[in-house]
Design a protein around this motif. Structure first.
Motif, PDB file in Angstrom:
ATOM      1  N   HIS A 131       0.811  -1.211   0.000  1.00 48.82           N
ATOM      2  CA  HIS A 131       0.000   0.000   0.000  1.00 48.82           C
ATOM      3  C   HIS A 131       0.847   1.265   0.000  1.00 48.82           C
ATOM      4  O   HIS A 131       0.462   2.285  -0.593  1.00 48.82           O
ATOM      5  CB  HIS A 131      -0.953  -0.011   1.190  1.00 48.82           C
ATOM      6  CG  HIS A 131      -1.967  -1.114   1.113  1.00 48.82           C
ATOM      7  ND1 HIS A 131      -2.908  -1.330   2.101  1.00 48.82           N
ATOM      8  CD2 HIS A 131      -2.202  -2.060   0.168  1.00 48.82           C
ATOM      9  CE1 HIS A 131      -3.659  -2.367   1.776  1.00 48.82           C
ATOM     10  NE2 HIS A 131      -3.247  -2.822   0.610  1.00 48.82           N
ATOM     11  N   ALA A 132       2.002   1.218   0.643  1.00 48.28           N
ATOM     12  CA  ALA A 132       2.888   2.387   0.637  1.00 48.28           C
ATOM     13  C   ALA A 132       3.432   2.636  -0.765  1.00 48.28           C
ATOM     14  O   ALA A 132       3.510   3.790  -1.215  1.00 48.28           O
ATOM     15  CB  ALA A 132       4.028   2.186   1.631  1.00 48.28           C
ATOM     16  N   ALA A 133       3.793   1.557  -1.466  1.00 47.82           N
ATOM     17  CA  ALA A 133       4.283   1.708  -2.839  1.00 47.82           C
ATOM     18  C   ALA A 133       3.181   2.256  -3.741  1.00 47.82           C
ATOM     19  O   ALA A 133       3.445   3.077  -4.634  1.00 47.82           O
ATOM     20  CB  ALA A 133       4.778   0.368  -3.360  1.00 47.82           C
ATOM     21  N   ALA A 134       1.946   1.808  -3.520  1.00 47.29           N
ATOM     22  CA  ALA A 134       0.826   2.322  -4.309  1.00 47.29           C
ATOM     23  C   ALA A 134       0.643   3.819  -4.082  1.00 47.29           C
ATOM     24  O   ALA A 134       0.401   4.578  -5.030  1.00 47.29           O
ATOM     25  CB  ALA A 134      -0.453   1.567  -3.956  1.00 47.29           C
ATOM     26  N   ALA A 135       0.779   4.258  -2.841  1.00 45.98           N
ATOM     27  CA  ALA A 135       0.648   5.689  -2.540  1.00 45.98           C
ATOM     28  C   ALA A 135       1.746   6.491  -3.228  1.00 45.98           C
ATOM     29  O   ALA A 135       1.489   7.570  -3.786  1.00 45.98           O
ATOM     30  CB  ALA A 135       0.690   5.900  -1.032  1.00 45.98           C
ATOM     31  N   ARG A 136       2.970   5.959  -3.212  1.00 46.35           N
ATOM     32  CA  ARG A 136       4.068   6.663  -3.882  1.00 46.35           C
ATOM     33  C   ARG A 136       3.821   6.754  -5.382  1.00 46.35           C
ATOM     34  O   ARG A 136       4.055   7.797  -6.002  1.00 46.35           O
ATOM     35  CB  ARG A 136       5.396   5.952  -3.609  1.00 46.35           C
ATOM     36  CG  ARG A 136       5.890   6.087  -2.176  1.00 46.35           C
ATOM     37  CD  ARG A 136       7.328   5.628  -2.041  1.00 46.35           C
ATOM     38  NE  ARG A 136       7.493   4.210  -2.350  1.00 46.35           N
ATOM     39  CZ  ARG A 136       7.390   3.227  -1.456  1.00 46.35           C
ATOM     40  NH1 ARG A 136       7.083   3.501  -0.190  1.00 46.35           N
ATOM     41  NH2 ARG A 136       7.574   1.961  -1.817  1.00 46.35           N
ATOM     42  N   LEU A 137       3.331   5.665  -5.971  1.00 48.75           N
ATOM     43  CA  LEU A 137       3.072   5.665  -7.410  1.00 48.75           C
ATOM     44  C   LEU A 137       2.006   6.681  -7.784  1.00 48.75           C
ATOM     45  O   LEU A 137       2.162   7.448  -8.740  1.00 48.75           O
ATOM     46  CB  LEU A 137       2.658   4.267  -7.867  1.00 48.75           C
ATOM     47  CG  LEU A 137       2.284   4.178  -9.350  1.00 48.75           C
ATOM     48  CD1 LEU A 137       3.503   4.378 -10.232  1.00 48.75           C
ATOM     49  CD2 LEU A 137       1.606   2.862  -9.667  1.00 48.75           C
ATOM     50  N   VAL A 138       0.903   6.692  -7.054  1.00 51.14           N
ATOM     51  CA  VAL A 138      -0.164   7.650  -7.356  1.00 51.14           C
ATOM     52  C   VAL A 138       0.350   9.078  -7.224  1.00 51.14           C
ATOM     53  O   VAL A 138       0.082   9.938  -8.078  1.00 51.14           O
ATOM     54  CB  VAL A 138      -1.388   7.394  -6.463  1.00 51.14           C
ATOM     55  CG1 VAL A 138      -2.393   8.538  -6.579  1.00 51.14           C
ATOM     56  CG2 VAL A 138      -2.050   6.069  -6.837  1.00 51.14           C
TER      57      VAL A 138
END
Length: 275
Positions: A63-70
């Motif tokens: 989920h942290a990687a998803a937040a960074r990507l967005v």
């Protein structure tokens, strides 16, 4: 300004073809996959279609990687107008055969991952007053099926989440939908978690696998399913629930008109009968 579409699970199958189709229809497509070393089929399909794809790494359960990507995509490209939650994984096994860890993994990838990405893109969409979120569920999100306890449970959950969100998001110009494919010719079955074929459920499981193998032998093509996903994401008409084929529409109709549950059970009981 070119609209930006973020789509997950694009290394193969309908996700790959949905990404290419969205790019063919003029969107800047950010196509994600866990391992970008597996991006060659997507890049080849994009080249054959005469389009470019922006390939980026993402493990949707991080989920942290998803937040960074967005954050990165919104900073670089000015916002995400279309989110397609496509990444998913199957699991074969009934309750006793599945560990709690396996059940949790199904929830992580098929429920919590799309929920998290939806939460991440919603603020920007709400502020702009427009956006489209399409989650690829399954006919198993409407019809519970033998030996698909954890998978169907997660798909039912994500459909319930998205249906509940839809009327609220709509007030802010954001369209939330699900699309339900039936069998699609892909690596999905091969990649599914499955138990050993032994023990008290062995005969029932063999009957189910035989039936399922037959269904996938006549599966929808991933190209067709990918085009259906793009259609749902870009349609002028708003619907909450889409299917990827006429067969899928017929299949989910068994459940959606089944007010006491007897129709679904009568439909699926023969799946675990030999002969």
């Amino acid at each position: 300004m070119t609209e930006v579409a973020l789509i997950t699970g694009t290394s193969s199958g309908m996700g790959l073809h949905a990404a290419v189709e969205l790019a063919r229809r003029g969107l800047h497509v950010v196509a994600t996959m866990r391992d970008v070393e597996r991006a060659a089929p997507l890049r080849d399909a994009a080249a054959a279609a005469g389009v470019e794809i922006d390939v980026r790494a993402l493990d949707v359960v991080d989920h942290a990687a998803a937040a960074r990507l967005v954050d990165e995509v919104e900073a670089e490209l000015g916002g995400i107008q279309v989110l397609v939650n496509n990444a998913g994984q199957g699991a074969v096994g009934t309750a006793e055969q599945l560990s709690i860890r396996q059940i949790q993994e199904q929830l992580d990838i098929n429920y919590l991952a799309p929920v998290n990405l939806t939460k991440l893109v919603l603020p920007g969409m709400r502020e702009r007053g427009s956006g489209r979120i399409v989650t690829v569920t399954s006919v198993g999100g409407a019809v519970g099926q033998p030996f698909a306890d954890a998978y169907c449970g997660a798909k039912f959950a994500v459909e319930g989440f998205m249906q509940s969100l839809a009327v609220v998001a709509e007030r802010f110009g954001v369209r939330v939908s699900v699309i339900e494919p039936a069998a699609v010719a892909s690596a999905f079955v091969a990649n599914a978690v499955r138990p050993e074929r032994e023990g008290p459920y062995a005969a029932l499981l063999e009957a189910y696998i035989a039936r399922t193998s037959g269904a996938f032998a006549n599966a929808q093509t991933p190209e067709s399913a990918g085009a259906a996903i793009a259609d749902a994401a870009l349609a002028d008409e708003y619907r909450f629930r889409w299917q990827s084929s006429a067969g899928a529409t017929s299949f989910v109709g068994v459940s959606l008109a089944d007010t006491d549950g007897s129709r679904v059970l009568g439909f699926t009981r023969p799946w675990i009968s030999a002969g």
